[in-house]
Scaffold this motif. Sequence first.
Motif, PDB file in Angstrom:
ATOM      1  N   LYS A   3     -16.992  44.041-112.712  1.00  0.00           N
ATOM      2  CA  LYS A   3     -16.403  43.634-111.435  1.00  0.00           C
ATOM      3  C   LYS A   3     -16.789  42.194-111.148  1.00  0.00           C
ATOM      4  CE  LYS A   3     -14.364  44.145-107.447  1.00  0.00           C
ATOM      5  NZ  LYS A   3     -14.049  42.720-107.244  1.00  0.00           N
ATOM      6  N   GLY A   4     -15.773  41.367-110.898  1.00  0.00           N
ATOM      7  CA  GLY A   4     -16.001  39.956-110.601  1.00  0.00           C
ATOM      8  C   GLY A   4     -16.078  39.068-111.818  1.00  0.00           C
TER       9      GLY A   4
ATOM     10  N   THR B  24     -13.848  37.572-113.423  1.00  0.00           N
ATOM     11  CA  THR B  24     -13.012  36.372-113.308  1.00  0.00           C
ATOM     12  C   THR B  24     -13.196  35.672-111.960  1.00  0.00           C
ATOM     13  OG1 THR B  24     -11.144  37.745-112.569  1.00  0.00           O
ATOM     14  CG2 THR B  24     -11.262  37.208-114.919  1.00  0.00           C
ATOM     15  N   SER B  25     -13.365  36.431-110.894  1.00  0.00           N
ATOM     16  CA  SER B  25     -13.484  35.847-109.556  1.00  0.00           C
ATOM     17  C   SER B  25     -14.901  35.368-109.239  1.00  0.00           C
ATOM     18  CB  SER B  25     -13.078  36.870-108.485  1.00  0.00           C
ATOM     19  OG  SER B  25     -14.008  37.943-108.448  1.00  0.00           O
TER      20      SER B  25
ATOM     21  N   HIS C   5     -17.002  37.386-107.949  1.00  0.00           N
ATOM     22  CA  HIS C   5     -17.431  38.269-106.866  1.00  0.00           C
ATOM     23  C   HIS C   5     -18.058  39.542-107.443  1.00  0.00           C
ATOM     24  CE1 HIS C   5     -14.099  36.205-104.314  1.00  0.00           C
ATOM     25  NE2 HIS C   5     -15.171  35.437-104.462  1.00  0.00           N
TER      26      HIS C   5
ATOM     27  N   GLY D  47     -19.465  37.848-102.300  1.00  0.00           N
ATOM     28  CA  GLY D  47     -18.105  37.523-101.883  1.00  0.00           C
ATOM     29  C   GLY D  47     -17.303  38.779-101.629  1.00  0.00           C
TER      30      GLY D  47
ATOM     31  N   THR E  49     -14.955  41.963-102.015  1.00  0.00           N
ATOM     32  CA  THR E  49     -14.782  42.911-103.115  1.00  0.00           C
ATOM     33  C   THR E  49     -13.302  43.109-103.452  1.00  0.00           C
ATOM     34  OG1 THR E  49     -16.824  44.079-102.558  1.00  0.00           O
ATOM     35  CG2 THR E  49     -15.201  45.291-103.853  1.00  0.00           C
TER      36      THR E  49
ATOM     37  N   HIS F 215      -9.266  42.443-103.958  1.00  0.00           N
ATOM     38  CA  HIS F 215      -8.460  41.326-104.472  1.00  0.00           C
ATOM     39  C   HIS F 215      -7.615  40.675-103.384  1.00  0.00           C
ATOM     40  CE1 HIS F 215      -5.377  44.462-104.428  1.00  0.00           C
ATOM     41  NE2 HIS F 215      -4.472  43.526-104.601  1.00  0.00           N
TER      42      HIS F 215
ATOM     43  N   ASN G 226      -8.943  39.604-100.749  1.00  0.00           N
ATOM     44  CA  ASN G 226      -9.940  38.751-100.098  1.00  0.00           C
ATOM     45  C   ASN G 226     -10.576  39.404 -98.877  1.00  0.00           C
ATOM     46  OD1 ASN G 226     -11.224  36.273-100.641  1.00  0.00           O
ATOM     47  ND2 ASN G 226     -10.273  35.336 -98.857  1.00  0.00           N
TER      48      ASN G 226
END
Length: 200
Positions: A63-64, A66-67, A69, A93, A95, A97, A99
């Motif tokens: 999880k995260g 790429t972002s 987060h 940040g 969770t 997608h 935002n």
Amino acid sequence: MRTTNFDSLAWDKQDGLLPAIVQDANTLQVLMLGYMNREALEATQKEKFVTFFSRSKQRLWKKGETSGHVLAVVSIEADCDNDTLLIRAIPAGPTCHLNRSSCFENAPGDFIGKLDALLEQRQLEMPEGSYTTKLFQSGVRCIAQKVGEEGVETALAAVAQDEKDLLNEASDLVYHLMVLLRSRGLNWNAVQENLKQRHQ
């Protein structure tokens, strides 16, 4: 990080996958639901960041990844049937997608926990113009004095003013107490744990 013994989990119930509910360790808000196979759980325990098995991509998915987060794991617990996991984590940040803090738009959470996390961020970043920054910069002695003042004002409001005034003064007291705790390297969770131990 507190973990569970995954050898006792009921992997055979759902073709080697277990639903994993992720909850914010500070605010207690439910953040998302994912699925884990043995490898995903092992990676989560080893790296201390939540890793799922993506059913659409048919691979492990941190999880995260790429972002950025990510979800830092605090604890992992199995339910009474050993076929579902509850993961308490600290999010870096949003969770979702979209935002949002949670994939469940109206998921309830503990506002005190959210405020405490914000105070931690203020203490680290010290943004200019912030009243909280001003308090931290004033030092423990000044913050303690402010807590004392707010305590007196709360007591006076309890005997001489209406409910709204009492709530406002009590809110000021709790906020300044939380800042004081942070200035001494403590947090609201420590108070809750202490109360829990005293209650047992």
